[in-house]
Design a protein around this motif. Structure first.
Motif: not given
Lengths: 139, 139, 139, 139
Positions: A94-100
């Motif tokens: 599973s993948l999770t992208a987190r913005g900054a």
């Protein structure tokens, strides 16, 4: 509009966005109002060698960066360019992208995103230039 | 393997690639063996503001660049990074991405791609770094 | 202002720009008003392994892209981001960067540049996003 | 070779690198062996509008990213590509670029760098792909 109102509005906007939904992506925000985009592995996301297609990773990065920046504006943001760096295969995780958010200027914003696998590995990262348009967000 | 044999093999590989097919993309090669990727407009490709999602454009660029470079190698290429520049909205037009090979080195390749709309407008462009792996192409 | 007047003004501006001059760069324009930046090899441009430093190549690309776009505007352009791709060592050859305008929008421009060695080899290439500011060019 | 031995060797290599020295850059490493590159403002680093040239910022990013990655290898690294994002003018302030290692693979490394002004403002950032060559570092 408060940040929390914008978060609610952007979550509704994401539900109108056909493409990320078509790919099975899910949007949420953390306490600092950074966008997180989750994606479960699925055969239809793969390239011919059996791992997640680079275009899917690019979509995760674009989406996480865009929504993280969009929290700071009442206007629609147009993505000007974004770079996607692929570091290792997703390998069925599973993948999770987190913005900054890097910069929220009057006419331009810059945001980054990292994509981690469920075991914490950094799979990919990228950054985007976004232009602040004169168009209001769709409601 | 001749260039034409590689083209045939890559067209077969594309048919195994679930994601571009899921998006409705079609692959072909021109006489100089540059990859062309065609995409018809469809609601499920759009973002919340009603135009084609940046992740779709990124997939077009990644795919056209990758297949254009892959014609020059017997090995699998791993995309290292690619940049996507969005120039104007697709606005419901059919899109075609065309790759261009910049450099085919022993361990790294560089390829570009341009995305044009059916009326000839340049919609987007990008470039990619690809690593030549020790893995043979899947057959 | 005519394109030729702008070319004259930009050539004068380049003469005021300390850094490219400090590096020994020379600016000219071709018949299509694309900027060309010439650079002769010199020991002070090298990294520790004896070839031209990547920062010098980046400066060539930034400068050729910027002046090629600037011909289309009366305002100062601010470079937002640019990518530099290094393809092969300069190896003591004279270098020339040539810009190409991709898009000249109201608020943003996109330009590319290629760096060739004196024997015609493509040494490097890159592309830039430029923001159109409200500031007039210095005179 | 230990990390500390490599740091010593890289500091000596930097002293042989003509270009960063020509620009007045100074290299050091922090406790985590990330490279820091310091630069004092100087007229010869400026573009025609009186602020630091983008090519100088690109050189800071390239240098900080390169030396941060180089600590992890005995071989010479060749910069494949790097992107430079300019966020705000330097405005006469001293600058420091700090590298960060993202990935140190067998054949490729990825490193980032941020450029801060003396008052802490983030001026620019960027990231680089580096290829691990078969060449030993010069001694």
């Amino acid at each position: 509009m408060s940040l929390d109102d914008r978060v609610a509005r952007l979550l509704a906007l994401f539900d109108q966005a056909a493409f990320p939904d078509h790919m099975g992506m899910h949007l949420r925000f953390d306490e600092e109002r950074r966008a997180l985009v989750d994606l479960e592995p699925a055969d239809h996301l793969n390239h011919g060698f059996g791992d997640v297609h680079g275009g899917v990773i690019a979509t995760l990065i674009d989406t996480a960066a865009w929504f993280t920046a969009a929290v700071r504006y009442d206007a629609w943001l147009a993505t000007v360019e974004f770079q996607t760096r692929l570091l290792e295969p997703a390998g069925g995780r599973s993948l999770t992208a987190r913005g900054a958010l890097i910069r929220a200027g009057r006419s331009l914003a810059v945001a980054e995103a990292e994509v981690h696998a469920s075991d914490g590995s950094l799979i990919a990262l990228g950054s985007a230039t976004l232009a602040v348009t004169g168009l209001p967000l769709p409601t």
